[in-house]
Scaffold this active site. Structure first.
Site, PDB file in Angstrom:
ATOM      1  N   ASP A  24      -6.927  -4.575  -4.874  1.00 25.06           N
ATOM      2  CA  ASP A  24      -6.656  -3.202  -4.416  1.00 25.06           C
ATOM      3  C   ASP A  24      -5.307  -2.689  -4.930  1.00 25.06           C
ATOM      4  O   ASP A  24      -5.109  -1.489  -5.123  1.00 25.06           O
ATOM      5  CB  ASP A  24      -6.640  -3.122  -2.882  1.00 25.06           C
ATOM      6  CG  ASP A  24      -7.645  -4.027  -2.191  1.00 25.06           C
ATOM      7  OD1 ASP A  24      -8.020  -5.052  -2.785  1.00 25.06           O
ATOM      8  OD2 ASP A  24      -8.039  -3.719  -1.066  1.00 25.06           O
ATOM      9  N   ASP A  76       0.801  -1.223   0.000  1.00 33.83           N
ATOM     10  CA  ASP A  76       0.000   0.000   0.000  1.00 33.83           C
ATOM     11  C   ASP A  76       0.839   1.280   0.000  1.00 33.83           C
ATOM     12  O   ASP A  76       0.316   2.369   0.281  1.00 33.83           O
ATOM     13  CB  ASP A  76      -0.974  -0.019   1.188  1.00 33.83           C
ATOM     14  CG  ASP A  76      -2.143  -0.964   0.922  1.00 33.83           C
ATOM     15  OD1 ASP A  76      -2.524  -1.112  -0.252  1.00 33.83           O
ATOM     16  OD2 ASP A  76      -2.670  -1.558   1.877  1.00 33.83           O
TER      17      ASP A  76
END
Ligand code: GLY
Length: 380
Positions: A162, A99
Site C-alpha cells: 500500500d 499513510d
C-alpha cells in the site's frame, strides 16, 4: 488512449449524475470525515479518537475532484474543513505513520496546488518529513505501521505494498523544496518493493518483513488477503497504480516494468463479470467482492494506457472501462437520500463484515472518471 463515443457519453453522464447526487451528500456530510455508512448515511471519523484513521484524506479528495469538475466554491470550503481537522494528528507522534500520503496528498497538497495556500503547503511538508523519518537505511524501506495497542508483535521491519501510494508525497516534497532527500528515499523504497513484493507471475505480496539491523529479507505475510502467498486484490491494485506513479515521477524503467507485470496479472484475472473478488486466490464460496480494488486498478490502467501506444494502450483502457462500467451497473447506489456511491467494498478478507460502502472506493471511482474526461485534479 481514446474512448469510443458511447464510452465518452457514459463517462459524462455518470459524472453529471454523481455531481447531482453529491450536492445533497456534501451538505449532509459537510462536517464529517466519512469512512463507511450506517443505514445509508456517512459515519464520521473526525473525532479525536479516530482522526488519524488512514482513509481520512479521501473525503477531502472527493471534494477537490468535485471542485475540479464543477468549479463550485462550496467543495473547497468543505475540503478545507477536513484538512484543518487533520491538524490534530501533528500533535500526536502515534497518529503519524506511513499513510501520511493518503491523508495529506488529497487534502493539504491538493489545496496548495489549487489555491496556493501556504499553511497547506507547510502541512504537506511536515507530513513528508515524518514519512521520510520512517526510512530504514539498512533495508532501504519505509516502515509501515506503528505498534498496535495490545499486541506484542514487533512490526518495525514490516513494509506493505500500500505504501507505494504514499511515495508521491515524498516526490512532491522534493519538487517543492528542491531537496532530493525525499525522492531518494521514495525511489529506494520503490526499488526494494520491486525486488521483494512483486512475484514471478506479476502478483504481489501484501506484507514483507525485513531485518531492521541488516536489512535482509525475513518473510512475507498474507495481511488483508486470504492467506500467505494468496493475492489480495486491493494490494494488487495498490502495486499496479503505485509503481505506475513512481515511474511517472522518476522515469525509472524498473518501476514501469513492475507496473506492467502487475497490470498483466491483474487483467488476466478479471472475471467475465468485471467484478473483483477480495482475493484472486480466495475459495469459490463465499464469493466476497471488493469494489475498491476495481476502482483503484482502473486508475492505474488508465495511466498505463497513456504511457503506451497502439494495441497495448487499448488493452489497458478497455480493461479499465470494463471494471468501471461493471461497478456502475452492479455495485452502485444512485439513491440521493443515501451518501455512498460504490457498494460491495471490503476492508480485509478475514474481517467480520464484508461488502459495504467505503469512502476510498467512491474516491477512486471518481478519480478514474475524471481521468477519462481529462478534468482530473492530479493528487498523486
Ligand atoms: N491501506 C490499507 C488498505 O488498503 O486497506
Amino acid at each position: 488512449m481514446k474512448l469510443t463515443e458511447n464510452q465518452s457519453k457514459w463517462v459524462e453522464e455518470t459524472l453529471s449524475r454523481m455531481a447531482k447526487k453529491m450536492e445533497k451528500v456534501r451538505e449532509r456530510s459537510a462536517e464529517k470525515i466519512p469512512y463507511d455508512t450506517k443505514d445509508g448515511i456517512h459515519a464520521d471519523k473526525s473525532d479525536e479518537r479516530n482522526i488519524s484513521w488512514w482513509t481520512n484524506g479521501f473525503w477531502g479528495g472527493i471534494m477537490w475532484q468535485m471542485h475540479a469538475l464543477t468549479g463550485e466554491k462550496r467543495y473547497q470550503e468543505i475540503a478545507r474543513w477536513s484538512e484543518e481537522k487533520l491538524d490534530t494528528c501533528f500533535l500526536h507522534y502515534d497518529m503519524m505513520d506511513h499513510d501520511n500520503g493518503f491523508k495529506w496528498l488529497p487534502t493539504a497538497v491538493a489545496d496548495y496546488r489549487v489555491t496556493g495556500n501556504e499553511r497547506s503547503k507547510k502541512r504537506g511538508l511536515l507530513a513528508a518529513e515524518v514519512l521520510a523519518g520512517r526510512y530504514n537505511p539498512a533495508g532501504k524501506f519505509l516502515r509501515a505501521w506503528n505498534d498496535w495497542e495490545g499486541s506484542d508483535v514487533d512490526r518495525s521491519g514490516w513494509a506493505i505494498i500500500d505504501c507505494m501510494m504514499n511515495l508521491p508525497l515524498l516526490y512532491w516534497a522534493s519538487e517543492e523544496t528542491g531537496d532530493p532527500r525525499f525522492s531518494q528515499i521514495a525511489e529506494n523504497h520503490a526499488h526494494t518493493a520491486a525486488q521483494h513484493f512483486v512475484r514471478g507471475d506479476g502478483s504481489v505480496n501484501h506484507i514483507v518483513e525485513f531485518d531492521t539491523h541488516t536489512g535482509e529479507y525475513v518473510t512475507t505475510y498474507g495481511g488483508q488477503g486470504y492467506e500467505t502467498g494468496s493475492s489480495w486484490t486491493r494490494g494488487q491494485a495498490w502495486g499496479l497504480y503505485g509503481f505506475t506513479l513512481s515511474y511517472l515521477h522518476t522515469k525509472n524503467p524498473e518501476f514501469l516494468s513492475a507496473a506492467e507485470r502487475i497490470a498483466n496479472y491483474f487483467m488476466a484475472n478479471i472475471p467475465e463479470s468485471g467484478l473483483i473478488p477480495v482475493d484472486f486466490r480466495q475459495p469459490t464460496e463465499p464469493a466476497w467482492e471488493d469494489s475498491t480494488a476495481a476502482a483503484i486498478a482502473a486508475c492505474g490502467l488508465i495511466e498505463l494506457s497513456k504511457l503506451s501506444d497502439g494495441r497495448q494502450s487499448d488493452v489497458y483502457l478497455s480493461a479499465a472501462v470494463k471494471l468501471l462500467q461493471a461497478l456502475e451497473k452492479h455495485s452502485f447506489n444512485w439513491n440521493e437520500d443515501e451518501d455512498n456511491f460504490l457498494t460491495k467494498c471490503t476492508g480485509a478478507y478475514h474481517d467480520k463484515e464484508h461488502e459495504f460502502s467505503i469512502i476510498y472506493g467512491d474516491y477512486y471511482f471518481l478519480e478514474a472518471l475524471m481521468k477519462l474526461c481529462g478534468k482530473e485534479l492530479v493528487i498523486w
